[in-house]
Design an enzyme around this catalytic site. Structure first.
Site, PDB file in Angstrom:
ATOM      1  N   GLY A  52       5.093 -12.858 -82.600  1.00 31.75           N
ATOM      2  CA  GLY A  52       6.207 -12.079 -82.102  1.00 31.75           C
ATOM      3  C   GLY A  52       6.988 -12.811 -81.027  1.00 31.75           C
ATOM      4  N   SER A  53       7.838 -12.073 -80.332  1.00 32.76           N
ATOM      5  CA  SER A  53       8.709 -12.672 -79.321  1.00 32.76           C
ATOM      6  C   SER A  53       7.937 -13.209 -78.130  1.00 32.76           C
ATOM      7  CB  SER A  53       9.731 -11.633 -78.844  1.00 32.76           C
ATOM      8  OG  SER A  53      10.496 -11.149 -79.922  1.00 32.76           O
ATOM      9  N   PHE A  54       6.821 -12.563 -77.777  1.00 34.72           N
ATOM     10  CA  PHE A  54       6.107 -12.926 -76.565  1.00 34.72           C
ATOM     11  C   PHE A  54       4.671 -13.394 -76.813  1.00 34.72           C
ATOM     12  CE2 PHE A  54       9.437 -10.121 -74.892  1.00 34.72           C
ATOM     13  CZ  PHE A  54       9.968 -10.956 -73.926  1.00 34.72           C
ATOM     14  N   GLY A  55       4.278 -13.551 -78.058  1.00 32.10           N
ATOM     15  CA  GLY A  55       2.926 -14.006 -78.303  1.00 32.10           C
ATOM     16  C   GLY A  55       2.511 -13.836 -79.744  1.00 32.10           C
ATOM     17  N   VAL A  65      -0.568 -12.245 -82.638  1.00 28.38           N
ATOM     18  CA  VAL A  65      -1.559 -11.199 -82.884  1.00 28.38           C
ATOM     19  C   VAL A  65      -2.602 -11.730 -83.858  1.00 28.38           C
ATOM     20  CG1 VAL A  65      -1.985  -8.862 -83.695  1.00 28.38           C
ATOM     21  CG2 VAL A  65       0.148  -9.396 -82.512  1.00 28.38           C
ATOM     22  N   ASP A  69      13.383  -1.970 -79.760  1.00 22.36           N
ATOM     23  CA  ASP A  69      13.225  -3.048 -80.745  1.00 22.36           C
ATOM     24  C   ASP A  69      12.609  -2.525 -82.045  1.00 22.36           C
ATOM     25  OD1 ASP A  69      13.571  -5.646 -81.600  1.00 22.36           O
ATOM     26  OD2 ASP A  69      11.701  -6.383 -80.760  1.00 22.36           O
ATOM     27  N   LYS A 127      -3.490  -8.915 -79.319  1.00 17.86           N
ATOM     28  CA  LYS A 127      -2.164  -9.444 -79.016  1.00 17.86           C
ATOM     29  C   LYS A 127      -2.278 -10.352 -77.798  1.00 17.86           C
ATOM     30  CE  LYS A 127       2.629  -8.152 -78.065  1.00 17.86           C
ATOM     31  NZ  LYS A 127       3.605  -7.041 -77.941  1.00 17.86           N
TER      32      LYS A 127
END
Length: 457
Positions: free
Chosen positions: A183-186, A188, A297, A202
């Site tokens: 994803g945008s920040f990390g 999973v 989002d 996550k």
């Protein structure tokens, strides 16, 4: 059974065969050899496994000293030697250390004072005496714990605490084979806890700008949220260099996967049920929670499906919580292009109607199987205008061909139902926020449309 390096490799191969990954057996940075009935000394040659970041020899019958050669493993971050009969000194440069239930006696070794990045420490059931070195590292460790606790995981109410090294073990050292998505920040990962439960982990990429804020936001937003269509947070894990959320595992993956993979198919009722689930979750966030929450989002990759194909909204990394008297707020954080409401993209204005807009785009996408930034669209054409131009006479041209064919039974009634869905979607994506319908009305309308489909199917 005595452990040798060749034996260690054989054991690893056997474990990897069971998971279908034999090729990387002896080169993995992750070694879990717990509960194998090993005895004797830990071989010094273990210091040759230079790629190790995680080593667990827990719950065996090892005796003797901890090999000093382990200290040469500069990449080793977590060492789990609990429930053996070991003595000796402690390697440095560790983030996690478990020596519980051993035979380490006397004073806690002075070397522990050098463990400057230690965040997980287990010494229970030895015969140790607390000395000054331990007091120093304990104060250092406690300060880190307090610093992080004050802004992060204290916000996530849970009776569970999952340690850093348990997550590392659960995910096979965050191996690529367990990667579920990025994803945008990390990223999973799938994991399996000691009790056999499957989880999603996550892991936030701390090198990205704004990631710490995103982690804090997710913790804050998820503090008291309780709804069947929101992904449940089981626990969290954090230290100075690590942030992760432990999530309920969704075995059927994302809505995006089901829409665009040739190996999966969703019929009309399944798509309706999923979008009703999403609308139910968003209405709860907007109107039924104590403080209005704007997800910011909404998109198919943030909708996850459980074993019963029930949808769960996930990823609250850029969500906003409004004060009770507020109906909007401002932000500098942009969401995903194609799903952003006009006022959000141009002025950073956030309100519940932003989620309604994103939901409307997603509703069009789910029943047309076209992404808002599809290559089909050129110039001023986009998914919204394409759908708008098709109503009412050319609706069949934009509907996913897998959903409806002219030879289908009750074709006319089904086409009318799909046309009603697209008309509803267009009411969600009006340019002006004040002209958009609410999520509550959207949910009620979808439920009525579903009843019509049930009559003709």
């Amino acid at each position: 059974m005595v452990l040798s390096i060749s034996g260690l490799k054989d054991c690893c191969v056997q474990k990897q065969r069971e998971s279908g990954n034999e090729e990387e057996a002896c080169y993995s940075s992750f070694k879990d050899l717990s509960s194998n009935g090993f005895s004797g000394h830990i071989p010094k040659e273990i210091g040759n496994l230079e790629k190790l970041t995680y080593l667990s020899l827990m719950n065996n019958n090892f005796t003797g000293v901890i090999p000093r050669e382990i200290g040469k493993l500069h990449g080793l971050k977590v060492l789990v030697l609990g429930r053996n009969n070991l003595t000796g000194t402690i390697p440095q440069n560790l983030q996690g250390l478990n020596l519980e239930w051993n035979q380490i006696a006397g004073s806690i070794p002075k070397e522990i004072g050098n463990l400057t990045i230690l965040t997980e420490l287990y010494f229970a059931n030895n015969s140790l005496t607390v000395v000054a070195a331990f007091a120093i590292v304990f104060r250092r460790y406690w300060k880190k714990y307090q610093d992080s606790k004050g802004t992060n995981m204290v916000l996530v109410p849970t009776q569970e605490r999952v340690s850093y090294y348990e997550l590392l073990r659960a995910t096979d050292g965050y191996s690529e084979s367990n990667l579920l998505g990025i994803g945008s920040f990390g990223s999973v990962y799938k994991g399996i806890l000691n009790d056999g439960r499957s989880i999603g982990v996550k892991v936030f990429n701390l090198e990205l700008e704004g990631v710490l804020k995103s982690f804090d936001v997710e913790c804050k937003v998820l503090k008291n949220l309780r709804h069947r269509n929101l992904v449940k947070v089981i626990s969290g894990c954090w230290n100075q260099d690590f942030r992760a959320l432990v999530l309920e595992y969704m075995c059927n993956g994302s809505l995006e996967k089901w829409l665009y993979s040739d190996n999966y198919f969703l019929d009309t009722l399944q798509r309706l049920n999923i979008m009703i689930d999403v609308a139910s979750a968003v209405q709860y966030l907007h109107e039924e929670y104590s403080t209005p929450v704007i997800h910011c989002d909404l998109k198919p990759s943030n909708v996850l499906l459980d074993e019963d194909m029930v949808a769960h909204v996930s990823d609250f990394g850029i969500a906003k919580m409004l004060e009770k008297e507020e109906s909007f707020a401002w932000t500098k954080t942009l969401a995903t292009i194609g799903y952003i409401a006009p006022e959000y993209g141009s002025a950073g204005l956030i309100s519940a109607k932003c989620d309604v807009y994103s939901y409307g785009i997603m509703l069009m996408e789910v029943f047309s199987r076209r992404k808002p930034n599809d290559e089909l669209f050129a110039g001023n054409l986009n998914l919204k205008s394409w759908i708008n131009d098709s109503l009412p006479n050319s609706i069949l041209q934009v509907i996913d061909a897998k959903v409806l064919k002219r030879e289908d039974e009750n074709f006319t009634e089904k086409l009318e139902g799909l046309s009603s869905i697209m008309e509803l979607a267009l009411k969600c994506v009006c340019e002006s926020p004040s002209e958009r319908i609410s999520m509550k009305v959207t949910l009620e309308t979808l439920k009525k449309i579903k009843l019509k489909f049930l009559r003709v199917n």
